[in-house]
Design a protein around this motif. Structure first.
Motif, PDB file in Angstrom:
ATOM      1  N   ILE A 147       0.953  -0.900   0.198  1.00 28.68           N
ATOM      2  CA  ILE A 147      -0.337  -0.104   0.313  1.00 28.68           C
ATOM      3  C   ILE A 147       0.800   1.301  -0.042  1.00 28.68           C
ATOM      4  O   ILE A 147       1.975   1.819   1.164  1.00 28.68           O
ATOM      5  CB  ILE A 147      -0.866   0.214   0.964  1.00 28.68           C
ATOM      6  CG1 ILE A 147      -1.230  -1.319   1.116  1.00 28.68           C
ATOM      7  CG2 ILE A 147      -2.070   1.548   0.897  1.00 28.68           C
ATOM      8  CD1 ILE A 147      -2.799  -1.142   2.580  1.00 28.68           C
TER       9      ILE A 147
ATOM     10  N   LYS B 170     -12.227  -1.185   2.905  1.00 28.24           N
ATOM     11  CA  LYS B 170     -12.099  -1.499   4.760  1.00 28.24           C
ATOM     12  C   LYS B 170     -12.631  -3.430   4.192  1.00 28.24           C
ATOM     13  O   LYS B 170     -11.377  -3.630   4.501  1.00 28.24           O
ATOM     14  CB  LYS B 170     -12.496  -1.194   5.206  1.00 28.24           C
ATOM     15  CG  LYS B 170     -12.392   0.665   5.747  1.00 28.24           C
ATOM     16  CD  LYS B 170     -13.422   0.815   6.665  1.00 28.24           C
ATOM     17  CE  LYS B 170     -13.210   1.741   7.096  1.00 28.24           C
ATOM     18  NZ  LYS B 170     -14.232   3.123   7.951  1.00 28.24           N
TER      19      LYS B 170
ATOM     20  N   LEU C 226      -9.856  -4.908   2.779  1.00 29.17           N
ATOM     21  CA  LEU C 226      -8.870  -5.510   3.047  1.00 29.17           C
ATOM     22  C   LEU C 226      -8.620  -6.327   4.263  1.00 29.17           C
ATOM     23  O   LEU C 226      -7.643  -7.602   4.599  1.00 29.17           O
ATOM     24  CB  LEU C 226      -8.224  -4.332   4.045  1.00 29.17           C
ATOM     25  CG  LEU C 226      -7.179  -3.097   2.517  1.00 29.17           C
ATOM     26  CD1 LEU C 226      -7.199  -1.981   3.481  1.00 29.17           C
ATOM     27  CD2 LEU C 226      -5.894  -3.367   2.304  1.00 29.17           C
TER      28      LEU C 226
ATOM     29  N   LEU D   4      -0.337  -8.402   3.811  1.00 32.00           N
ATOM     30  CA  LEU D   4      -0.608  -6.112   3.523  1.00 32.00           C
ATOM     31  C   LEU D   4       1.062  -5.740   3.706  1.00 32.00           C
ATOM     32  O   LEU D   4       1.599  -5.903   5.077  1.00 32.00           O
ATOM     33  CB  LEU D   4      -1.459  -6.238   4.982  1.00 32.00           C
ATOM     34  CG  LEU D   4      -2.742  -7.327   3.880  1.00 32.00           C
ATOM     35  CD1 LEU D   4      -4.069  -6.626   5.052  1.00 32.00           C
ATOM     36  CD2 LEU D   4      -3.267  -6.862   2.300  1.00 32.00           C
TER      37      LEU D   4
ATOM     38  N   LEU E 286      -4.558  -0.048   6.963  1.00 32.69           N
ATOM     39  CA  LEU E 286      -4.921  -1.156   7.610  1.00 32.69           C
ATOM     40  C   LEU E 286      -5.387  -0.836   8.942  1.00 32.69           C
ATOM     41  O   LEU E 286      -6.516  -1.230   9.585  1.00 32.69           O
ATOM     42  CB  LEU E 286      -3.476  -1.772   8.287  1.00 32.69           C
ATOM     43  CG  LEU E 286      -2.226  -2.194   7.190  1.00 32.69           C
ATOM     44  CD1 LEU E 286      -0.827  -2.895   7.263  1.00 32.69           C
ATOM     45  CD2 LEU E 286      -2.942  -3.168   6.125  1.00 32.69           C
TER      46      LEU E 286
ATOM     47  N   ALA F  86      -9.120  -0.468   8.930  1.00 30.96           N
ATOM     48  CA  ALA F  86     -10.081  -1.905   8.307  1.00 30.96           C
ATOM     49  C   ALA F  86      -9.337  -2.731   9.861  1.00 30.96           C
ATOM     50  O   ALA F  86     -10.786  -3.547   9.871  1.00 30.96           O
ATOM     51  CB  ALA F  86      -9.003  -2.715   7.119  1.00 30.96           C
TER      52      ALA F  86
END
Length: 344
Positions: free
Chosen positions: A86, A104, A107, A117, A127, A130
């Motif tokens: 990301i 969200k 992920l 991730l 992150l 989420a």
């Protein structure tokens, strides 16, 4: 060792250009190493965008994304890569799309499928939004430390680490640290030799070993003694500084005797042995990947006496530092020469 991976990079308007381009360059270099060896390149790279084309980055470059993620995941399933990187955002990270419900949900879906991730800089906000970092260690760009901590009090923000690892969730505080993380992933998935060859193309003198700068939740707490884990973490960050064991004990709130005993029980070796291992492992990296003189490497690794450093290095590796460098360089260039034979 992995044979094939689908790696996606997630971009958006005003993404920091290098947070996308540098990982791409490193991963493409990995593929090139396999091509040179007449093997199938193991990585499928894909650039995803949260915004409609064109994807304009903070540096003014316009990138052509492979997919524009413009649909709800239920109606048109978004891709499920093995690894997602990301990007970081130049302006406030929440303006990049981190709060979009479908992002969200996507992920969370990736995490449930075992996707690794990796958030570069302020990409950690994705992150966090989420809910994937709740109760876990994370870091972000230093400028947003206070904002991040205030918004997400359940996350264990690591201000002193440029990389954090919590299971399959990685955060980095900068683009340079993201490069170190990508090298670590190449090493883990495709081997140390490939990772070393890739490192040689990208200023190896400035690359820092992942283990020396990462906060790894499982590694730091696996023995269950958080006081000793914090001491280990501090040693990894300051191994090049003068370190006294009694100072470490005092920093840990223990007597020197109690500290020595708890450290030995937790780690299976004394604090001094652990520190020497960190220093000499770092010296091996520098001897292999840099052109720094042995005396300078000695100083960088915490040894003011180069002859004492050489003695310790030989005890651990059964070879002197200078000879170690010659041997690893000879193997490296011999391998390259064999590849080029008959290529004219």
């Amino acid at each position: 060792m992995s044979t094939f991976s689908h790696i996606a990079l997630l971009g958006f308007r005003q993404a920091l250009t290098t947070s996308l381009s540098l990982p791409i360059e490193l991963l493409e270099a990995c593929n090139q190493q396999f091509t040179r060896r007449r093997q199938r390149p193991p990585i499928k790279l894909e650039l995803l965008s949260l915004d409609p084309p064109p994807l304009a980055t903070s540096g003014g470059l316009v990138l052509q994304a492979d997919q524009w993620l413009d649909a709800e995941p239920e109606s048109a399933p978004w891709p499920v890569p093995d690894i997602l990187i990301i990007a970081s955002r130049w302006r406030h990270p929440l303006r990049g799309g981190a709060q979009r419900p479908e992002v969200k949900q996507w992920l969370q879906q990736l995490a449930s499928h075992g996707c690794e991730l990796c958030a570069v800089g302020t990409g950690s906000y994705f992150l966090a939004e989420a809910g994937l970092l709740d109760g876990r260690a994370a870091t972000t760009h230093w400028h947003y430390f206070d904002d991040f901590e205030n918004r997400y009090p359940r996350i264990k923000l690591q201000r002193d680490h440029l990389i954090t690892e919590a299971g399959k969730l990685y955060c980095t505080g900068s683009v340079n640290s993201a490069a170190d993380l990508v090298i670590h992933l190449i090493d883990r998935h495709w081997g140390a030799d490939i990772a070393h060859q890739v490192t040689q193309q990208f200023s190896p003198e400035s690359r820092r070993p992942f283990a020396n700068q990462a906060y790894r939740s499982e590694h730091n707490l696996r023995h269950g003694d958080e006081v000793i884990a914090l001491a280990q973490s501090w040693m990894h960050r300051h191994f090049g500084d003068p370190i006294r064991i009694d100072d470490l004990a005092q920093r840990s709130g223990l007597s020197q005797r109690s500290f020595q005993r708890r450290f030995q029980r937790a780690c299976g070796q004394s604090p001094l042995q652990y520190l020497q291992q960190i220093r000499l492992d770092s010296a091996r990296e520098l001897l292999q990947n840099s052109n720094l003189p042995v005396e300078e490497i000695s100083a960088l690794c915490g040894y003011t006496d180069a002859s004492y450093f050489s003695k310790l290095f030989k005890q651990m590796n059964a070879i002197a530092p200078g000879q170690f460098r010659q041997n690893v360089r000879r193997k490296l260039f011999s391998a390259d020469d064999r590849f080029y034979e008959g290529q004219d």
